[in-house]
Scaffold this motif. Sequence first.
Motif, PDB file in Angstrom:
ATOM      1  N   LEU A  68      73.602 -12.484  42.520  1.00 31.62           N
ATOM      2  CA  LEU A  68      74.676 -11.648  41.345  1.00 31.62           C
ATOM      3  C   LEU A  68      76.631 -12.125  41.779  1.00 31.62           C
ATOM      4  N   SER A  69      77.093 -12.357  40.405  1.00 33.67           N
ATOM      5  CA  SER A  69      78.298 -12.640  40.083  1.00 33.67           C
ATOM      6  C   SER A  69      79.011 -11.751  38.819  1.00 33.67           C
ATOM      7  N   ASP A  70      80.204 -12.332  39.026  1.00 34.51           N
ATOM      8  CA  ASP A  70      81.035 -11.465  37.809  1.00 34.51           C
ATOM      9  C   ASP A  70      82.843 -13.156  37.892  1.00 34.51           C
ATOM     10  N   GLN A  71      81.526 -14.178  37.397  1.00 31.23           N
ATOM     11  CA  GLN A  71      82.521 -15.196  37.144  1.00 31.23           C
ATOM     12  C   GLN A  71      82.598 -15.379  36.073  1.00 31.23           C
ATOM     13  N   ARG A  72      81.747 -14.807  35.061  1.00 25.34           N
ATOM     14  CA  ARG A  72      81.923 -15.244  33.637  1.00 25.34           C
ATOM     15  C   ARG A  72      83.052 -14.452  33.021  1.00 25.34           C
ATOM     16  N   ILE A  83      82.454  -7.236  35.465  1.00 22.87           N
ATOM     17  CA  ILE A  83      82.111  -7.260  35.123  1.00 22.87           C
ATOM     18  C   ILE A  83      80.397  -7.731  35.913  1.00 22.87           C
ATOM     19  N   TRP A  84      79.579  -7.203  36.919  1.00 23.00           N
ATOM     20  CA  TRP A  84      78.394  -8.496  37.986  1.00 23.00           C
ATOM     21  C   TRP A  84      77.325  -8.472  36.760  1.00 23.00           C
ATOM     22  N   ARG A  85      77.258  -9.546  36.566  1.00 21.96           N
ATOM     23  CA  ARG A  85      76.229  -9.805  35.725  1.00 21.96           C
ATOM     24  C   ARG A  85      74.547 -11.125  37.020  1.00 21.96           C
ATOM     25  N   TRP A  86      73.552 -11.238  36.589  1.00 25.73           N
ATOM     26  CA  TRP A  86      72.524 -11.434  37.559  1.00 25.73           C
ATOM     27  C   TRP A  86      72.827 -13.216  36.629  1.00 25.73           C
ATOM     28  N   CYS A 133      81.277 -13.861  43.970  1.00 24.32           N
ATOM     29  CA  CYS A 133      79.870 -14.492  44.048  1.00 24.32           C
ATOM     30  C   CYS A 133      78.776 -13.519  45.296  1.00 24.32           C
ATOM     31  N   VAL A 134      78.448 -12.969  45.493  1.00 25.28           N
ATOM     32  CA  VAL A 134      77.194 -11.504  45.829  1.00 25.28           C
ATOM     33  C   VAL A 134      76.650 -12.047  46.861  1.00 25.28           C
ATOM     34  N   GLY A 135      76.808 -12.101  48.005  1.00 30.77           N
ATOM     35  CA  GLY A 135      75.057 -11.841  49.044  1.00 30.77           C
ATOM     36  C   GLY A 135      75.136 -10.594  50.149  1.00 30.77           C
ATOM     37  N   PHE A 136      73.828 -10.577  50.654  1.00 30.81           N
ATOM     38  CA  PHE A 136      73.775  -9.587  51.760  1.00 30.81           C
ATOM     39  C   PHE A 136      75.030 -10.121  52.816  1.00 30.81           C
ATOM     40  N   TRP A 137      75.578  -9.715  53.963  1.00 34.47           N
ATOM     41  CA  TRP A 137      76.339  -9.626  55.044  1.00 34.47           C
ATOM     42  C   TRP A 137      75.879  -8.656  56.354  1.00 34.47           C
ATOM     43  N   PRO A 138      75.120  -9.385  56.805  1.00 30.01           N
ATOM     44  CA  PRO A 138      75.065  -8.635  58.177  1.00 30.01           C
ATOM     45  C   PRO A 138      76.071  -7.495  59.105  1.00 30.01           C
TER      46      PRO A 138
END
Length: 164
Positions: free
Chosen positions: A101-105, A109-112, A137-142
Motif C-alpha cells: 500500500l502506498s500514496d506515492q502517486r 489516496i492509498w492504492r495497492w 508507504c505502509v507496513g505492519f508495525w509491531p
Amino acid sequence: MKSTISSSMIYVSKMKASIIWFIIIANHAQGISCKACCDDGWISYKFHCYLIGHKERTFMEAHHFCYQQGAYLVRIDNYWENKFLKDLLRNLKVSDTWTGLSDQRSEGIWRWFNTDRHASMSDWGPGEPNNNGNEDCVGFWPRINYDWNDYECNSKLRPLCEKP
C-alpha cells in the motif's frame, strides 16, 4: 423376501457411508489443495501463498524481491486476511514488514502498488497515517500491535509477498 430386504438395507447402509466419506473429504479438500499449491517456505491462507523475506529492504527493493519470487507485495482485501497476517507476524515475532500500500502517486489516496485499486479496508494504528517526514508507504508495525503505519519508502523493512 427376507434376503432381498437385507441386501437392500446393506446397499443403503454402504451408500450412506460413502456419502459421509465424500462429505468429509470434500470439506478438507480446500485446505489440502491450497497447501499443495504453496512452495516450500511459503505459508498458505485461502488460496493465496505468503512469504516473509529475511532481509530488510526499501519499499522498491521489497517490490523487486517479491517480483523475483513470482509474487507481489501483499494486498490486503478484508478483515480476515489482515487478522491472519497480523497473527502470523505476531506469532513469528517478525519485525516491521512492508505491505503493497502506498500514496506515492497522490498524497492521502492509498492504492495497492502496481494497481489502481484503492484499499477497501484499513487497519491504521492510533494517529496513523500521519505522513511524518513524507511517509508514503505502509507496513505492519509491531510496536502498535501490528497495526498499519506509514513509513518513508526508503526505510528498510522486511518484504511480505503474496501470490495466488
